[in-house]
Design a protein around this motif. Sequence first.
Motif, mmCIF file in Angstrom:
data_model
loop_
_atom_site.group_PDB
_atom_site.id
_atom_site.type_symbol
_atom_site.label_atom_id
_atom_site.label_comp_id
_atom_site.label_asym_id
_atom_site.label_seq_id
_atom_site.Cartn_x
_atom_site.Cartn_y
_atom_site.Cartn_z
ATOM 1 N N GLU A 125 -9.257 4.020 -0.272
ATOM 2 C CA GLU A 125 -10.446 4.387 -1.042
ATOM 3 C C GLU A 125 -11.652 3.753 -0.365
ATOM 4 O OE1 GLU A 125 -10.920 5.982 -4.387
ATOM 5 O OE2 GLU A 125 -9.085 6.932 -3.699
ATOM 6 N N GLY A 126 -12.381 4.542 0.444
ATOM 7 C CA GLY A 126 -13.502 3.977 1.182
ATOM 8 C C GLY A 126 -13.028 2.908 2.139
ATOM 9 N N ASP A 127 -13.553 1.681 1.967
ATOM 10 C CA ASP A 127 -13.161 0.563 2.827
ATOM 11 C C ASP A 127 -11.952 -0.196 2.296
ATOM 12 O OD1 ASP A 127 -15.331 1.117 4.472
ATOM 13 O OD2 ASP A 127 -16.674 -0.221 3.349
ATOM 14 N N ALA A 128 -11.412 0.262 1.186
ATOM 15 C CA ALA A 128 -10.326 -0.479 0.538
ATOM 16 C C ALA A 128 -8.974 0.175 0.790
ATOM 17 C CB ALA A 128 -10.579 -0.575 -0.965
ATOM 18 N N THR A 129 -7.956 -0.668 0.926
ATOM 19 C CA THR A 129 -6.565 -0.212 0.995
ATOM 20 C C THR A 129 -5.823 -0.833 -0.181
ATOM 21 O OG1 THR A 129 -6.632 -0.083 3.407
ATOM 22 C CG2 THR A 129 -4.468 -0.151 2.358
ATOM 23 N N VAL A 130 -5.178 0.029 -0.965
ATOM 24 C CA VAL A 130 -4.511 -0.422 -2.188
ATOM 25 C C VAL A 130 -3.078 0.091 -2.192
ATOM 26 C CG1 VAL A 130 -4.516 -0.369 -4.718
ATOM 27 C CG2 VAL A 130 -6.697 -0.365 -3.462
ATOM 28 N N GLU A 131 -2.139 -0.801 -2.458
ATOM 29 C CA GLU A 131 -0.758 -0.384 -2.675
ATOM 30 C C GLU A 131 -0.587 -0.075 -4.158
ATOM 31 O OE1 GLU A 131 2.972 -2.147 -0.758
ATOM 32 O OE2 GLU A 131 3.088 -2.899 -2.824
ATOM 33 N N VAL A 132 -0.181 1.151 -4.448
ATOM 34 C CA VAL A 132 -0.003 1.603 -5.824
ATOM 35 C C VAL A 132 1.496 1.786 -6.078
ATOM 36 C CG1 VAL A 132 -0.601 3.348 -7.534
ATOM 37 C CG2 VAL A 132 -2.229 2.780 -5.718
ATOM 38 N N VAL A 133 1.974 1.191 -7.166
ATOM 39 C CA VAL A 133 3.409 1.205 -7.450
ATOM 40 C C VAL A 133 3.653 1.618 -8.900
ATOM 41 C CG1 VAL A 133 5.439 -0.263 -7.757
ATOM 42 C CG2 VAL A 133 4.035 -0.511 -5.715
ATOM 43 N N LEU A 134 4.554 2.555 -9.098
ATOM 44 C CA LEU A 134 5.036 2.910 -10.430
ATOM 45 C C LEU A 134 6.503 2.493 -10.516
ATOM 46 C CD1 LEU A 134 4.901 4.327 -13.207
ATOM 47 C CD2 LEU A 134 5.457 6.475 -12.020
ATOM 48 N N ASP A 135 6.807 1.570 -11.415
ATOM 49 C CA ASP A 135 8.172 1.100 -11.611
ATOM 50 C C ASP A 135 8.718 1.625 -12.935
ATOM 51 O OD1 ASP A 135 8.427 -0.319 -9.276
ATOM 52 O OD2 ASP A 135 7.744 -2.220 -10.138
ATOM 53 N N GLU A 152 1.226 -0.640 -11.050
ATOM 54 C CA GLU A 152 0.569 -1.784 -10.432
ATOM 55 C C GLU A 152 -0.318 -1.330 -9.282
ATOM 56 O OE1 GLU A 152 3.436 -4.590 -9.100
ATOM 57 O OE2 GLU A 152 4.329 -4.901 -11.079
ATOM 58 N N PHE A 153 -1.458 -2.008 -9.147
ATOM 59 C CA PHE A 153 -2.381 -1.766 -8.044
ATOM 60 C C PHE A 153 -2.588 -3.103 -7.349
ATOM 61 C CE2 PHE A 153 -3.323 0.846 -11.687
ATOM 62 C CZ PHE A 153 -3.442 2.134 -11.188
ATOM 63 N N GLU A 154 -2.210 -3.188 -6.076
ATOM 64 C CA GLU A 154 -2.362 -4.440 -5.343
ATOM 65 C C GLU A 154 -3.323 -4.242 -4.175
ATOM 66 O OE1 GLU A 154 0.204 -7.837 -2.923
ATOM 67 O OE2 GLU A 154 1.245 -6.294 -4.094
ATOM 68 N N SER A 155 -4.336 -5.085 -4.114
ATOM 69 C CA SER A 155 -5.335 -4.991 -3.054
ATOM 70 C C SER A 155 -4.764 -5.520 -1.741
ATOM 71 C CB SER A 155 -6.576 -5.800 -3.440
ATOM 72 O OG SER A 155 -7.519 -5.802 -2.397
ATOM 73 N N LYS A 156 -4.813 -4.682 -0.725
ATOM 74 C CA LYS A 156 -4.364 -5.091 0.596
ATOM 75 C C LYS A 156 -5.532 -5.386 1.532
ATOM 76 C CE LYS A 156 0.055 -4.729 -0.171
ATOM 77 N NZ LYS A 156 0.911 -5.940 -0.198
ATOM 78 N N ALA A 157 -6.663 -4.714 1.298
ATOM 79 C CA ALA A 157 -7.863 -4.934 2.108
ATOM 80 C C ALA A 157 -9.053 -4.317 1.382
ATOM 81 C CB ALA A 157 -7.710 -4.299 3.491
ATOM 82 N N GLY A 158 -10.241 -4.876 1.622
ATOM 83 C CA GLY A 158 -11.451 -4.282 1.085
ATOM 84 C C GLY A 158 -11.804 -4.756 -0.318
ATOM 85 N N PRO A 159 -12.843 -4.160 -0.917
ATOM 86 C CA PRO A 159 -13.358 -4.599 -2.219
ATOM 87 C C PRO A 159 -12.378 -4.354 -3.358
ATOM 88 C CG PRO A 159 -14.437 -2.569 -1.524
ATOM 89 C CD PRO A 159 -13.638 -3.046 -0.352
ATOM 90 N N LEU A 160 -12.405 -5.270 -4.333
ATOM 91 C CA LEU A 160 -11.489 -5.187 -5.461
ATOM 92 C C LEU A 160 -11.828 -4.056 -6.425
ATOM 93 C CD1 LEU A 160 -11.126 -8.984 -6.327
ATOM 94 C CD2 LEU A 160 -9.505 -7.527 -5.123
ATOM 95 N N GLY A 161 -13.069 -3.566 -6.385
ATOM 96 C CA GLY A 161 -13.463 -2.497 -7.293
ATOM 97 C C GLY A 161 -12.587 -1.263 -7.179
ATOM 98 N N ALA A 162 -11.962 -1.073 -6.012
ATOM 99 C CA ALA A 162 -11.096 0.094 -5.819
ATOM 100 C C ALA A 162 -9.907 0.067 -6.780
ATOM 101 C CB ALA A 162 -10.601 0.143 -4.371
#
Length: 483
Positions: A125-135, A152-162
């Motif tokens: 998402e833009g400058d952000a990379t987010v790992e999205v997980v459905l368990d 779950e949404f885990e920030s891997k890189a970039g701004p947390l707003g993503a």
Amino acid sequence: MPERELKFELSPTGAASLLERNPFDFSPMILQQKSIYFDTPKWDLFNRGMSFRIRQSGNERIQTLKAGNGSAAGLLARGEWEQPVPGDAPVLDNPQVHTLLAGCSQDLAPLFEVHVKRHRWTVTEGDATVEVVLDIGKVVAADREAPLCEFEFESKAGPLGALFQLARRVDRITPGHLGVLSKAERGYRLLGPAPGAIKASTIPLTHDMTAALAFAQIAAACLRQFRLNEIALGWSRDAAVLHQARVSLRRLRALLSIGKSLFEDSRFDHIRDELRWLARETGDARDIDVMIERARGEELSDRLQGARNDAYAEVEAALSSSRARALMIDAAEWISGSDWQRDQSGKATLEAPAKEFSSAVFDKFWKKVAKKGRNLTDVDDETRHKLRIAAKKLRYAAEFFGPLYDSKKEAKRHRRFIAAMEHLQDQLGGLNDLVTASTTLSALKLSDVAGAEGLSRAADKKKLLHEAAEAHEHFVDAKRFWR
């Protein structure tokens, strides 16, 4: 390395709908996972705020130790140490892990397991990379098990707003409620009795904290307390649970009032207004609960019970509404990653030591309570109500920042001050119940029912006024622990 994640709870139906209407542009990777959680028989790791597991995906096993603050809600930032292991037995050759497990490593044993089918997307998402997980799966502990369905949404890189942007996108597809329980906490809950009302706990503030950091930590703890009680309301219309849910909202609203000078942020007013709305939506049910405890007479009790059922239905509708879910996301985002924490115009105030900031707060609200309580027996109900609100804010502030006053002298004065505040609040609360009962009975058209007059008797009010005046004198005489 630190783990920064946002968690949401879904229903099984909601999860199925989410998979069917995949909110991303590609299919997820699917894994079957089994996690074994370890602790000592006395739950030493849990009591230290830690979790220790071995997770198997295919032929790979990863051992993970997590250490973090269990008082938070919304965005979680926790220390995490991982390493591959050959089997289902812990490997303790990492010096840092061995240090963290000091005194526990010899007694570790499996306590419970988590089995999930994991759906994983890596989203840009833009400058952000987010790992999205459905368990989707279950937690198994001894002879008990419980379903598990979380996003779950885990920030891997970039701004947390993503993280929050993605959460809102998912919520538009299927309702999701802010998650405050880790998988480990779910397992421990299965091993114990069903949780009831969750009271506020002491917040671990430290002397090196800034006002901004202390505020964020306190706010997250209030939000967590609310969500834990909201979860409990999902299976029980328990008066104590609703009361603690309302207490958590009051504490959070009081914190916003206490910390108002810290912020130049338009979202502050929005969140405060929405919290006020949610508190109002739960108010009728609480007022009726209080009257039921004091009601005498079968007809009045039956009529109040019928009104209670209607009021709790309204509470449930409010809590499940898109407005309430949006409030939780907005509040979590604002607390966890808002621009106010980087606001240069208010930098000096935000970066002031938390103890210095809290002392100024105590002085301000102490003067209000001392002044408004003069001639308490002669003032009108509205003035006493304003005193009650000011007293609550002072007490909550004293509870929030109490850990910063930890010398022997300060701690002793703090305990006595809180006791004086509690006594004053009890008397003011009793007076407020009398006034509220009259208004609520009239709205419910129950004023003429036998026994109704006993809920707002003038004799009770006279006695409470006298006791409230004495409690106020005791409060004024109590040593101020922050001086």
